[in-house]
Design a protein around this motif. Structure first.
Motif, PDB file in Angstrom:
ATOM      1  N   ALA A  83      -7.677   1.116   4.825  1.00 50.34           N
ATOM      2  CA  ALA A  83      -7.192   0.663   3.520  1.00 50.34           C
ATOM      3  C   ALA A  83      -5.835  -0.016   3.656  1.00 50.34           C
ATOM      4  CB  ALA A  83      -7.110   1.839   2.559  1.00 50.34           C
TER       5      ALA A  83
ATOM      6  N   TYR B 166       0.871  -1.175   0.000  1.00 39.92           N
ATOM      7  CA  TYR B 166       0.000   0.000   0.000  1.00 39.92           C
ATOM      8  C   TYR B 166       0.900   1.215   0.000  1.00 39.92           C
ATOM      9  CZ  TYR B 166      -3.820   3.153   1.311  1.00 39.92           C
ATOM     10  OH  TYR B 166      -4.761   4.158   1.330  1.00 39.92           O
TER      11      TYR B 166
ATOM     12  N   LYS C 246       0.261   5.319  -0.407  1.00 39.15           N
ATOM     13  CA  LYS C 246      -0.560   6.482  -0.731  1.00 39.15           C
ATOM     14  C   LYS C 246      -0.117   7.685   0.087  1.00 39.15           C
ATOM     15  CE  LYS C 246      -3.587   4.555  -3.443  1.00 39.15           C
ATOM     16  NZ  LYS C 246      -4.340   4.936  -4.593  1.00 39.15           N
ATOM     17  N   SER C 247      -0.509   8.851  -0.402  1.00 35.05           N
ATOM     18  CA  SER C 247      -0.279  10.058   0.396  1.00 35.05           C
ATOM     19  C   SER C 247      -1.627  10.571   0.876  1.00 35.05           C
ATOM     20  CB  SER C 247       0.400  11.128  -0.452  1.00 35.05           C
ATOM     21  OG  SER C 247      -0.527  11.690  -1.352  1.00 35.05           O
ATOM     22  N   TYR C 248      -1.600  11.388   1.865  1.00 41.89           N
ATOM     23  CA  TYR C 248      -2.827  12.054   2.321  1.00 41.89           C
ATOM     24  C   TYR C 248      -2.453  13.503   2.580  1.00 41.89           C
ATOM     25  CZ  TYR C 248      -0.366  11.224   6.631  1.00 41.89           C
ATOM     26  OH  TYR C 248       0.616  11.196   7.572  1.00 41.89           O
ATOM     27  N   PRO C 249      -3.418  14.419   2.466  1.00 44.26           N
ATOM     28  CA  PRO C 249      -3.059  15.825   2.587  1.00 44.26           C
ATOM     29  C   PRO C 249      -2.829  16.249   4.041  1.00 44.26           C
ATOM     30  CG  PRO C 249      -5.265  15.535   1.640  1.00 44.26           C
ATOM     31  CD  PRO C 249      -4.837  14.217   2.163  1.00 44.26           C
TER      32      PRO C 249
ATOM     33  N   THR D 171      -5.760  16.597   7.055  1.00 37.75           N
ATOM     34  CA  THR D 171      -6.829  15.596   6.990  1.00 37.75           C
ATOM     35  C   THR D 171      -7.438  15.444   8.380  1.00 37.75           C
ATOM     36  OG1 THR D 171      -5.633  14.426   5.266  1.00 37.75           O
ATOM     37  CG2 THR D 171      -7.322  13.181   6.424  1.00 37.75           C
TER      38      THR D 171
ATOM     39  N   ALA E 115     -11.157   9.154  -0.471  1.00 36.50           N
ATOM     40  CA  ALA E 115      -9.976   8.649   0.226  1.00 36.50           C
ATOM     41  C   ALA E 115      -9.858   7.138   0.066  1.00 36.50           C
ATOM     42  CB  ALA E 115     -10.038   9.015   1.701  1.00 36.50           C
ATOM     43  N   THR E 116     -10.995   6.456   0.106  1.00 34.98           N
ATOM     44  CA  THR E 116     -10.958   4.998   0.062  1.00 34.98           C
ATOM     45  C   THR E 116     -10.855   4.479  -1.372  1.00 34.98           C
ATOM     46  OG1 THR E 116     -12.438   5.114   1.943  1.00 34.98           O
ATOM     47  CG2 THR E 116     -12.063   2.938   0.999  1.00 34.98           C
TER      48      THR E 116
ATOM     49  N   ASP F 151      -7.896   8.105  -3.915  1.00 32.12           N
ATOM     50  CA  ASP F 151      -6.582   8.352  -3.326  1.00 32.12           C
ATOM     51  C   ASP F 151      -6.761   9.292  -2.147  1.00 32.12           C
ATOM     52  OD1 ASP F 151      -3.978   9.248  -2.711  1.00 32.12           O
ATOM     53  OD2 ASP F 151      -3.339   8.815  -4.761  1.00 32.12           O
ATOM     54  N   PRO F 152      -6.232   8.929  -0.985  1.00 34.42           N
ATOM     55  CA  PRO F 152      -6.379   9.829   0.164  1.00 34.42           C
ATOM     56  C   PRO F 152      -5.772  11.196  -0.115  1.00 34.42           C
ATOM     57  CG  PRO F 152      -5.399   7.728   0.824  1.00 34.42           C
ATOM     58  CD  PRO F 152      -5.453   7.724  -0.667  1.00 34.42           C
TER      59      PRO F 152
ATOM     60  N   TRP G  68      -0.238  16.666  -4.248  1.00 35.12           N
ATOM     61  CA  TRP G  68      -0.620  15.329  -4.699  1.00 35.12           C
ATOM     62  C   TRP G  68       0.156  14.963  -5.954  1.00 35.12           C
ATOM     63  CZ3 TRP G  68      -3.474  13.490  -9.036  1.00 35.12           C
ATOM     64  CH2 TRP G  68      -3.807  12.133  -8.954  1.00 35.12           C
TER      65      TRP G  68
ATOM     66  N   PRO H 294      -9.992   6.078   7.031  1.00 34.76           N
ATOM     67  CA  PRO H 294      -9.914   5.443   5.705  1.00 34.76           C
ATOM     68  C   PRO H 294      -8.498   5.005   5.362  1.00 34.76           C
ATOM     69  CG  PRO H 294     -11.160   7.480   5.575  1.00 34.76           C
ATOM     70  CD  PRO H 294     -10.561   7.428   6.949  1.00 34.76           C
ATOM     71  N   VAL H 295      -7.510   5.821   5.710  1.00 36.23           N
ATOM     72  CA  VAL H 295      -6.125   5.484   5.386  1.00 36.23           C
ATOM     73  C   VAL H 295      -5.734   4.204   6.115  1.00 36.23           C
ATOM     74  CG1 VAL H 295      -3.735   6.253   5.545  1.00 36.23           C
ATOM     75  CG2 VAL H 295      -5.547   7.897   5.043  1.00 36.23           C
TER      76      VAL H 295
END
Lengths: 247, 399, 330, 235, 312
Positions: B227, B210, B212-215, B218, E279-280, E283-284, C143, B223-224
Motif C-alpha cells: 500500500a 501514506y 497508517k499504523s499497524y498493530p 502483525t 489491512a489493505t 486500515d492496517p 488504534w 499489505p503495508v
C-alpha cells in the motif's frame, strides 16, 4: 385453526417443528381444558417429546402457536414459559446433585410462576415433600435417594411453582411394577386435586387409568384423538404403534 | 518428618526467607541492582541493550580492582531482577533491591513506562534514578516532579526531528522528491514518534502520501509495504519496533520498494539487523561515530557478554555507567545523594565523548544512523557540535 | 459455594443465623487486623502486602463469576486495563474519586456488552474469547490513539502514600467479600447454585440463566476495573502493553485455583502463599523466575487439584471419620 | 465361554455389584433381568473393562483371565459390547462405523466377509453407506451399533438394553435379528427391561436385584415363575 | 500534539480510489499466503485439541523451539533451514509424546469430566509454556532472532511476493493435504477420528485411546514444530513470542470447528484473507482487531465453528 374455548388452559394451533428438512412435528393442533389430564402417546420418534419441548419452551416451533389461558407463549424461551405457569419433569430424572432434597424442591418455587422466598418457601417446599410422601427426607442428599424417590422429588419441584399446567415426560419410565403402582397413585392424587396435566407415556395401563383424553401421534402428526379406550381400540393406532402382527 | 510438620516448616521458611536475606549485609562489595525484563514483550530489547552494559561495566571495573573508595576498593556486584514486563513487578523489584538487598545503587529500569512507574519508589528510598532507557517529551516535567530523576537520553521529538532533518537535506539538495510514506507500530514509542513527526514533515515541506499504523504482532507486512508502495513515495519512514523493523524490511526487500531513503526506528541499530541482506543504506534511530574506541567497545562487549551491542543504546548505556563510576570514585563514599550531586552539573569524558546533563537530561545524542558496510554510522545527532557525521547515501539496491 | 451441606434448610433468605453473625464478627476482626499491617511494616514487606491485597481483590472478584458458573474467565486484564485507562484519561479533568466510579461503570458497560454476546456460548469458547478480549480491547485502544493522535502512554499523577494504596485495596476486598456474601444469600445466589448443578433444570425452574450470568459477570468485571483505577496512580504511567498484560489474567486464575473455588474465602488461601512463593523465587532465583514459575504452576495443578480449601475439607472429612477420599466428587 | 466369578463393583462406598457369577457360551442367548439401578449395566461394563473395573472376582474368556485388561484388549479376545448409549460414532458415516468395528486385529482379515454378513442382517445399512449416523433414526442407529459390534467378529456379544427407546414394531424386528445372530454361532448376553420378548428368544436367564443374583434358570422356567411375572412382566 | 495531522485522510483515500482488479488479486494472493502461514500455526493444535482433547497452551513454544532449531541449523551449516526438518520433526514428535505420556495422562485419568480436564490441561500447559520459555531463554537468550532466508521476490501475475512465504505456502498445502488424506483414507487416521468423535466408544472397537491420543498429540507437536521451521524463514521471533502464535492458533481452531481438520484449513485462509483485506482496504491498524471481531461473530452465529459439530 380451531377457535379457542375460554376454559381452555392450553392450546396449540398448527404446531410444526422441523430439524433441517425433517419434520419432527407437523401441524399439530390440540386443546387442553382446565383440570384435564391429557395423554400423548405414539411410537418412538413420533414427536411426543418434541411437542413437550415445544410447550415448555426448550425448542422453538418452526411455525404455529401455543397459548396458555389465551396468552401467547410461543417461542418465549423455557424460563419465561416456566414463569408463565408451565412446569415439567424430564424423561431421565434430573436432580441437583449438590443440593439437599429440600433445596431441590425449593428450587422450583423461587423463580417460576409462584415466587416464594425465605421461611415461606421453606414451609411450602416442606409441605410438598409431605404431599409426595417424603416428609422426613428434606435434609438428605439426593444421591442417597432411590430412583422412585428421586422421581418424587422431581415432581415436587415441578409443583413448587404452583403451575397452571404440568408436563410429565415419561415420568413413569424405568419404574418396576411395584413402583409403577405408587407412581400412578401419585398422579391420580394430583388429578383428583384438580391439576391440569399432559402426560407422555409408554405404559398403557397408566394411560388407561389416568387420562381423560388421549392424542396419538405417529411420524410427527396426530393420527387419533379421543378417550383412551377409543383410541386404543383404533386399528390405525394399533398398526402404527404395536406393529402389524398385533393388529 | 510428618507431612504436617513439613508443611509448617516450608511455610515458615517461605515467609521468613525474604527477611533473612536482608540481614546478611555485604560490606566488601558495591551492589548494583539492575531491574529489567528477562521475559515478556520487552525481554528481547533488554537482553541486548539493558543488561549487558552493566555486566561489561562491572567486569571491567572489577578487572582493575574495583571502585576506588576512600575506605578501599570495592568490587561491583550486579544483582539482576526480572520484572516480567509488568510494572508492579518492577516496583516490587526496586523495593526489594532497596530494602532487602540493600543495594548501593539501583540502575534505572528498562523502558519509559517502567521508569515512570518506579520513580516514586526510587524517590521514596532516596535512590537517584539514572536511566538511559527512557525516551519521552515529558522529560522536564518528570524531572521537576522527581528531583532524583536523570535521563541519560533525549526527547522523542529529537529522534523524529533528526530523521526528518536528514530527509529534508536530501530533498533540499534535490536527491529525493517531497513525497513520504510514514507508517508506525501501534504502540507506545511508535505512536509518539508518529505524532511528533507529522507536523515536522509538514514544516519540512514534505507531503505525506501514506500514513497508517499497524498493530504490534502483525505477521505479514506485505499489505503495508504494497500500500505504501502504491502511493509512490520518495522516502519511506517506519516508526517501528524490533519485530516489525525486521518484518517491514523483509517485505520491502521482496517488493523492492522503490524509495531512495528508507528509515526504520527502534531495532535498526541491532547488529542482527545489519546482518540481514538488504539492510545496506537503511536509516534508523541511533548510530555512532566510527572511532577505534567504539570498535574496541563492540569487541569487548561481545567477548564479555556474548551479546552483540546495539548501535543506539549500548554505547550510551556504557557511557552512563562511566559517568557513574567517575562520580562514585570522586565522592569516595557510597553516599548516593552526594554521587548524584556530583554528576548533576559536571562534564564527563566518556565513550561517546564529553557529556553533561543540564537540567538532568543528557545534552547530546546521535539521532540517526545509517548502515554502511556493516557499521551503523551516525549521520545526524543533537548536541554534538562540529561532529563529522558520515555522508548519507541513497538507498539504491535491496540486494 | 457449591458443596452441599446436609442441613434441612434452604440456605439464604432474610434471616441471618447465629453462625453467620459469628462468621461476620470473625471477618471484621480479621479485616481490622489486616488494616493494621501498614502501621507495623513498611518498605518491601508493605509492597508485598499491597500485592497480596491486590491479588486478593482480583481473585475474589474473579471467583464471584467463575466460581458458581464454572466459566474460566481469562479477561481480568481487559477490565483492569479499562479501569486504568479511564483513570488515566480523566485524571486531569475530574476528581479522582469520580474516576474510580467511572472506571467501574466503564467496566460494567463493557462486561454487559461482552456478556450478552458471549455468555450463551459454552465453556471452552468462552475461555478463548475471554483470553482474546484483552487483546481486542488493547488493539482498539492503540488504534484509537493513532487515529486521534493522542500519546500512547498516559501519565497518572495522583498523590497517594503506599499505605493508602493498601487501605484502598483492602477496603475494596472487604466490599467484594460483602457482595459475595450477599449474593450467596440472595435469590441470585440460589439461582446460581441451581445453574451450577444443572442448567437445564434451572431454565425450566424459570431462571433466566443468561441474565444471571451476565449480572454476575458485570459485578465481577466492575471490581476488576475499579482495581485498575485504584492501582493506576501507583504505576504512574499507563500504556497498552502493560495495562492489558494477559499474564495477569492467568495469575489471578491460578491463585484462585490454588486456594480453591468452592468457598468465597478460598482465593485468599491461594493468594497469600502464591505471592510469598513468587517473591521467594524472585529473590533467590531472579534469573530463572519464568522457569520456576512454570514448575510451580505444574505443581499446583498436579499436587493440589482441588486447591487448599479442597485439601482442608478432605482432611476435615477424614477426621470426622466420614467419607473415603474421592467420594466427595462422585 | 465367557464367565464371571464373584465379580463385585463399588462406587465409593456404594456397592453396585456383589459376588455376581454368570456365564455364557457361544451360540446361546442369555438374558439378565433386573429393575432400574439393580446393577445390570454395571455388570456389562465391568466385564467389558469399561470405566468401572471389577473390584473383586475374576472374569474369564475361554479360560483366560481378562479381569483387569483395558477395554481395547478385551475386544481382541472376542467380547464385543454395545453399551446403553450405543457406543457409535455419530459424526462418522455408516461405512466408517462398520470399518471401525473391524479395527481389532482379530477381525481385519475377515473384514469383507463380516461386512457382507452385517449388510445381509441389516439391508437398510446397505442403502446408505455414506450417511452420517447422527442423522439416522433410533432404530437405524441400533442397527449400526450391533453391526459395528458384529464387525469385530465376536464370539460373545454383550447388549445393554438394545430395545430401549424403540417402538414396539422395531423391538420385534430387533429380537428377530438377535435370534439370527445367535444362529450364526455368536453368544448373546442381553441386559433387558423388556422381559417378555427377551425371555421369548433367550435360552437361559439371570435375575439381578440390588447388586445380587437372586435367580437363575432356563428362560422358559423363568417366564413361568410367579415372582418374575409379578416383578418384570407386570401381570 | 493532540491535533491530528491535517490532510491525512484525504491522502489515504486516494490510494483506495486507484483500486483495480490487479490489486484485488493482490489481496487474494497475499491473503492466501498469510492463510498458509496460519494453517501451519493451527494444524498442530487442531490435532492436539481436536483428537487428543488437550488445549495445549504450550503449542506456541513448541513452534518457537522449531524455529530456533532451524535458526541454529542454518547458522551452523549455512545450508537450507528446510533440512532441519529432518531432525526437528522427530525431536518434536518424541518430546510431545513424552509430554502426553508423563504430564497429560495423569490429568486424563483423574478428571471426571471433559470440563475439568480442559481447565486442568489449560493450566498445566500454561505452566509448561513458562517452563519452555525459561529453558529457551537460558539456551538461546532473550534477543530477537531473524535470518530472512529466501527473502527474495517471486513473480505471480506480475506482482512480487516473498519466495520464503511462497515456499512455506507450498509446504503448508502439502502438509494439509497429506494430513487430510491420512486422516480420511487410512485405518490409523480413521481410528484417530473415531477417538476425536467418541473416545469412550473407541475402546469398544479395540482402539487404545491413550495411545491414539498420544499419537495425535505427538503428531500435532511435530506439525507445529515443522511450522516453526518454515515460519522462521520470514518471521522475527524470540523466546517469549510463542503466546502470539498460540492465541492465533486457538482462534483459528475454534473458528474452524474443533475436531475437523477441513475447518482449520478453511478458517486459516478465511482469517488470512480477512486480515489482508482489512489491512489493505480499511486500515492496517485494525487487522488484529478484525481477527477478534470475526472470531466473535462466528461464535455468535455458529458457536460450534464453521465445520464443528453441534454439542448436544
Amino acid at each position: 385453526m380451531p377457535e379457542l374455548v375460554a376454559s381452555e388452559a392450553l392450546s396449540a394451533a398448527g404446531l410444526t417443528k422441523r430439524f433441517g428438512g425433517l419434520a419432527a412435528v407437523e401441524n399439530m393442533s390440540f386443546g387442553l381444558a382446565e383440570k384435564e389430564v391429557l395423554g400423548l402417546i405414539g411410537p418412538n420418534g413420533s414427536g411426543k417429546t418434541t411437542v413437550m419441548n415445544l410447550i415448555s419452551g426448550a425448542l422453538k416451533p418452526s411455525s404455529g402457536e401455543i397459548k396458555l389461558y389465551g396468552d401467547n407463549i410461543t417461542g418465549i424461551g423455557p424460563s419465561q414459559v416456566a414463569t408463565k405457569g408451565v412446569a415439567r419433569t424430564f424423561q431421565l430424572v434430573r436432580m441437583l446433585p449438590a443440593m439437599t432434597v429440600l433445596e431441590n424442591v425449593a428450587a422450583g418455587g423461587v423463580f417460576g410462576h409462584a415466587r416464594r422466598w425465605g421461611k415461606e418457601l421453606e414451609d411450602y417446599a416442606q409441605g410438598l415433600l409431605a404431599r409426595v410422601g417424603l416428609a422426613n427426607a428434606g435434609g438428605a442428599v439426593v444421591s442417597a435417594l432411590t430412583y422412585i424417590d428421586q422421581k418424587r422429588v422431581e415432581l415436587a419441584r415441578a409443583l413448587a411453582s404452583d403451575p397452571k399446567v404440568l408436563l410429565l415426560d415419561e415420568w413413569l419410565a424405568g419404574l418396576n411394577p411395584t413402583e409403577l403402582n405408587v407412581g400412578i397413585a401419585l398422579i391420580e392424587q394430583l388429578r383428583s386435586e384438580g391439576c391440569t396435566i399432559i402426560i407422555v407415556e409408554h405404559v398403557m395401563h397408566a394411560i388407561r387409568s389416568l387420562c381423560d383424553r388421549c392424542i396419538v401421534m405417529s411420524s410427527g402428526v396426530k393420527i387419533a384423538e379421543g378417550t383412551p379406550a377409543e383410541v386404543l381400540a383404533d386399528h390405525g393406532v394399533i398398526r402404527a404403534y404395536l406393529g402389524d402382527e398385533n393388529a | 518428618m510428618k507431612r504436617r510438620e513439613f508443611l509448617k516448616y516450608t511455610a515458615a521458611t517461605a515467609i521468613a526467607a525474604p527477611f533473612v536475606r536482608a540481614a546478611q549485609a555485604d560490606t566488601g562489595v558495591y551492589k548494583v541492582g539492575v531491574v529489567g525484563a528477562k521475559t515478556g514483550p520487552l525481554a528481547p530489547g533488554a537482553a541486548i541493550t539493558h543488561f549487558p552494559p552493566y555486566q561489561l561495566w562491572a567486569h571491567e571495573v572489577n578487572a582493575r580492582g574495583g571502585l576506588k573508595l576512600k575506605d578501599g576498593q570495592r568490587k561491583v556486584q550486579i544483582i539482576e531482577y526480572d520484572d516480567h514486563t509488568a510494572p508492579p513487578e518492577a516496583i516490587k523489584a526496586v523495593e526489594r533491591a532497596a530494602t532487602v538487598d540493600k543495594c548501593d545503587w539501583i540502575g534505572g529500569v528498562y523502558a519509559t513506562g517502567f521508569n515512570l512507574a518506579t520513580a516514586p519508589t526510587f524517590a521514596k528510598h532516596g535512590y537517584p534514578q539514572l536511566t538511559q532507557a527512557c525516551v519521552t517529551d515529558q522529560g522536564p516535567s518528570i524531572v521537576k516532579r522527581y528531583p532524583g530523576f536523570f535521563m541519560f537520553q533525549s526527547s522523542t521529538t529529537a529522534y523524529a526531528k533528526g530523521a526528518i532533518d536528514v530527509l529534508k537535506k536530501l530533498k533540499d539538495s534535490g536527491q529525493i522528491g517531497n513525497k513520504v510514506a510514514a507508517v508506525n507500530v501501534g504502540d507506545d514509542f511508535g505512536i509518539e514518534l508518529a505524532n511528533a513527526g507529522r507536523p515536522l514533515f509538514k514544516k519540512a515541506g514534505f507531503e505525506i502520501v501514506y500514513d497508517k499504523s499497524y498493530p504490534l504482532g502483525t505477521q505479514d507486512y506485505t499489505p503495508v509495504i504494497k500500500a505504501a508502495s502504491a502511493a509512490n513515495p520518495d522516502a519511506f519512514v517506519a516508526w517501528s519496533y524490533p519485530p516489525d523493523t525486521f518484518g517491514l524490511q523483509a517485505a520491502a526487500k521482496v517488493e523492492a520498494l522503490k524509495v531512495k531513503a528508507y528509515y526504520c526506528a527502534v531495532g535498526c541499530g541491532f547488529q542482527a539487523f545489519g546482518g540481514v541482506p538488504g539492510s545496506e543504506n537503511i536509516l534508523g534511530a541511533g548510530g555512532v561515530v566510527d572511532t577505534p574506541e567504539i570498535r574496541d567497545f563492540y569487541k569487548r562487549h561481545k567477548e564479555v557478554t556474548k551479546v552483540d551491542a546495539d548501535y543506539w543504546g549500548s554505547p550510551f548505556y556504557y557511557s552512563m555507567l562511566q559517568v557513574l563510576a567517575q562520580s562514585i570514585e570522586a565522592v569516595g563514599t557510597t553516599d548516593r545523594q552526594a554521587i548524584a550531586a556530583y554528576f548533576r552539573n559536571r562534564k564527563f569524558k566518556t565513550l561517546v565523548g564529553e557529556v553533561e546533563m543540564p537540567g538532568q537530561i543528557l545534552d547530546k545524542v546521535y539521532t540517526v544512523g545509517q548502515w554502511q558496510g556493516g557499521f551503523f554510522n551516525a549521520v545526524n545527532g543533537e548536541g554534538f557540535a562540529g561532529s563529522n557525521y558520515t555522508q548519507v547515501k541513497l538507498k539504491t539496491s535491496w540486494s | 459455594m457449591s458443596i452441599a451441606e446436609a442441613a434441612p434448610v434452604v440456605r439464604g433468605g432474610p434471616a441471618i443465623s447465629a453462625r453467620e453473625w459469628r462468621m461476620l464478627l470473625v471477618s471484621v476482626l480479621i479485616l481490622l487486623a489486616a488494616a493494621c499491617v501498614p502501621l507495623v511494616v513498611g518498605g518491601y514487606a508493605l509492597q508485598v502486602s499491597i500485592s497480596i491485597v491486590m491479588y486478593a481483590a482480583f481473585a475474589t472478584s474473579w471467583l464471584l463469576f467463575s466460581g458458581p458458573t464454572n466459566y474460566i474467565a481469562l479477561c481480568t486484564a481487559a477490565f483492569f486495563g479499562i479501569g486504568m485507562y479511564v483513570t488515566a484519561a480523566g485524571v486531569d479533568l475530574v476528581p479522582y474519586p469520580v474516576l474510580i466510579l467511572a472506571s467501574g461503570v466503564a467496566g460494567a458497560i463493557l462486561a454487559a456488552i461482552v456478556g450478552l454476546a458471549t455468555l450463551r456460548v459454552s465453556g471452552i469458547y468462552f475461555v478463548i474469547f475471554s483470553l482474546g478480549l484483552a487483546e481486542l480491547v488493547r488493539q482498539c485502544m492503540t488504534w484509537g490513539q493513532h487515529v486521534f493522535g493522542t500519546m500512547s502512554g498516559l501519565y497518572v499523577t495522583v498523590d497517594r502514600s503506599e499505605p493508602m494504596y493498601y487501605w484502598q485495596l483492602l477496603a475494596l476486598t472487604a466490599v467484594i467479600f460483602l457482595v459475595g456474601w450477599w449474593i450467596g444469600r440472595s435469590r441470585l445466589g440460589f439461582a446460581l447454585r441451581i445453574i451450577g448443578n444443572d442448567e437445564v433444570v434451572a431454565v425450566h425452574c424459570g431462571i433466566n440463566t443468561a441474565r444471571a450470568k451476565v449480572v454476575l459477570f458485570i459485578i465481577s468485571s466492575t471490581f476488576a476495573s475499579i482495581i485498575g483505577a485504584l492501582v493506576a496512580p501507583r504505576w504512574g504511567y499507563v500504556e497498552p502493553v502493560v495495562a492489558f498484560n494477559p499474564f495477569l489474567s492467568f495469575q489471578v486464575v491460578i491463585m484462585a485455583l490454588l486456594g480453591g473455588t468452592h468457598r468465597l474465602w478460598g482465593p485468599l488461601l491461594g493468594v497469600i502463599p502464591f505471592t510469598l512463593l513468587w517473591e521467594l523465587i524472585s529473590i533467590e532465583f531472579p534469573d530463572q523466575t519464568t522457569l520456576l514459575l512454570g514448575l510451580c504452576f505444574l505443581l499446583i495443578v498436579y499436587a493440589i487439584p482441588n486447591g487448599f480449601t479442597g485439601l482442608i475439607e478432605d482432611v476435615w472429612q477424614r477426621r470426622k471419620g466420614g467419607v473415603a477420599p474421592g467420594a466427595r466428587n462422585a | 465361554m465367557l464367565e464371571s466369578r464373584n465379580v463385585s463393583v463399588f462406587y465409593g462406598r456404594h456397592r453396585a455389584l456383589e459376588n455376581v457369577s454368570a456365564s455364557i457360551s457361544k451360540g446361546e442367548i442369555v438374558v439378565m433381568l433386573g429393575a432400574n439401578g439393580a446393577g445390570k449395566s454395571t455388570f456389562l461394563r465391568a466385564i467389558a473393562g469399561q470405566t468401572q473395573k471389577a473390584d473383586g472376582g475374576t472374569v474369564l474368556m475361554d479360560g483366560n483371565d481378562i479381569t483387569r485388561r483395558p477395554p481395547h484388549e478385551i475386544v481382541e479376545t472376542g467380547v464385543a459390547l454395545v453399551p446403553e448409549d450405543r457406543g457409535i460414532f455419530a459424526d462418522l458415516t455408516v461405512q466408517e462405523n462398520l470399518f471401525l468395528g473391524a479395527h481389532p486385529a482379530r477381525a481385519r482379515a475377515l473384514e469383507a466377509q463380516n461386512m457382507q454378513r452385517v449388510l445381509e442382517l441389516f439391508p437398510r445399512l446397505k442403502e446408505r453407506p455414506k450417511q452420517l449416523v447422527r442423522t439416522m433414526s433410533g432404530g437405524e442407529r441400533q442397527m449400526v451399533a450391533i453391526g459395528r459390534a458384529m464387525m469385530s467378529a465376536p464370539s460373545i456379544l454383550l447388549l445393554d438394553e438394545p430395545s430401549l427407546g424403540l417402538a414396539p414394531v422395531l423391538c420385534t424386528e430387533l429380537f428377530r435379528t438377535l435370534r439370527r445372530i445367535k444362529e450364526s454361532g455368536v453368544g448373546i448376553f442381553l441386559v433387558e427391561q423388556n422381559a417378555k420378548q427377551s425371555l421369548a428368544i433367550a435360552d437361559r436367564g439371570y435375575l439381578l436385584d440390588n447388586g445380587h443374583i437372586v435367580g437363575a434358570d432356563s428362560a422358559a422356567a423363568l417366564a413361568k415363575d410367579e415372582k418374575v411375572k409379578a416383578a418384570y412382566l407386570g401381570e | 500534539m493532540i491535533t491530528k495531522a491535517a490532510g491525512t485522510p484525504a491522502i489515504c483515500s486516494s490510494g483506495n480510489r486507484n483500486r483495480s482488479i490487479k490489486s484485488d488479486m493482490d489481496i487474494v494472493i497475499i491473503g492466501l499466503l498469510l492463510g498458509g502461514t496460519y494453517a501451519l500455526m493451527a494444524m498442530g493444535l487442531q490435532l492436539q485439541y481436536g483428537v487428543a482433547r488437550i488445549m495445549n497452551l504450550a503449542n506456541g513454544e513448541v513452534l518457537i523451539a522449531g524455529a530456533f532449531g532451524a535458526f541454529w541449523f542454518f547458522l551452523g551449516t549455512k545450508a537450507s533451514p528446510l533440512w532441519s526438518l529432518l531432525f526437528v520433526v522427530p525431536c518434536a514428535f518424541g518430546l510431545n509424546w513424552a509430554i502426553y505420556r508423563v504430564l497429560i495422562v495423569p490429568l486424563v485419568r483423574r478428571s471426571k469430566s471433559q470440563g475439568k480436564l480442559e481447565v486442568d490441561s489449560i493450566l498445566a500447559t500454561f505452566g509448561l509454556s513458562f517452563f519452555f520459555i525459561g529453558i529457551m531463554v537460558a539456551a538461546f537468550g532473550a534477543q530477537y532472532t531473524d535470518y530472512s532466508y529466501l527473502s527474495e521476490p517471486v513473480f505471480i501475475f506480475g506482482q512480487r511476493y516473498g519466495l520464503n512465504r511462497v515456499v512455506s505456502f507450498g509446504a503448508s498445502v502439502i502438509l494439509c493435504a497429506a494430513l487430510y488424506l491420512w486422516l480420511h483414507k487410512t485405518r490409523a487416521g480413521l481410528a484417530l477420528r473415531a477417538v476425536s468423535v467418541n473416545p469412550s466408544a473407541a475402546g469398544l472397537v479395540s482402539i487404545n485411546v491413550i495411545n491414539a491420543s498420544a499419537l495425535a498429540f505427538a503428531l500435532g507437536g511435530a506439525v507445529t514444530a515443522a511450522g516453526g521451521v518454515l515460519l522462521s524463514m520470514y518471521l522475527t521471533f524470540d523466546a517469549s513470542y510463542g503466546v502470539v502464535f498460540t492465541l492465533k492458533a486457538l482462534i483459528i481452531v475454534i473458528l474452524g470447528g474443533v475436531g475437523d481438520i477441513r475447518g482449520t484449513i478453511v478458517a486459516a485462509f478465511v482469517l488470512g484473507l480477512a486480515e489482508t483485506a482489512v489491512a489493505t482496504l480499511i486500515d492496517p491498524g485494525l487487522t488484529l482487531a478484525a481477527a477478534y471481531v470475526l472470531f466473535m461473530l462466528v461464535l455468535l452465529v455458529r458457536p460450534q465453528g464453521l465445520f464443528g459439530r453441534r454439542v448436544a
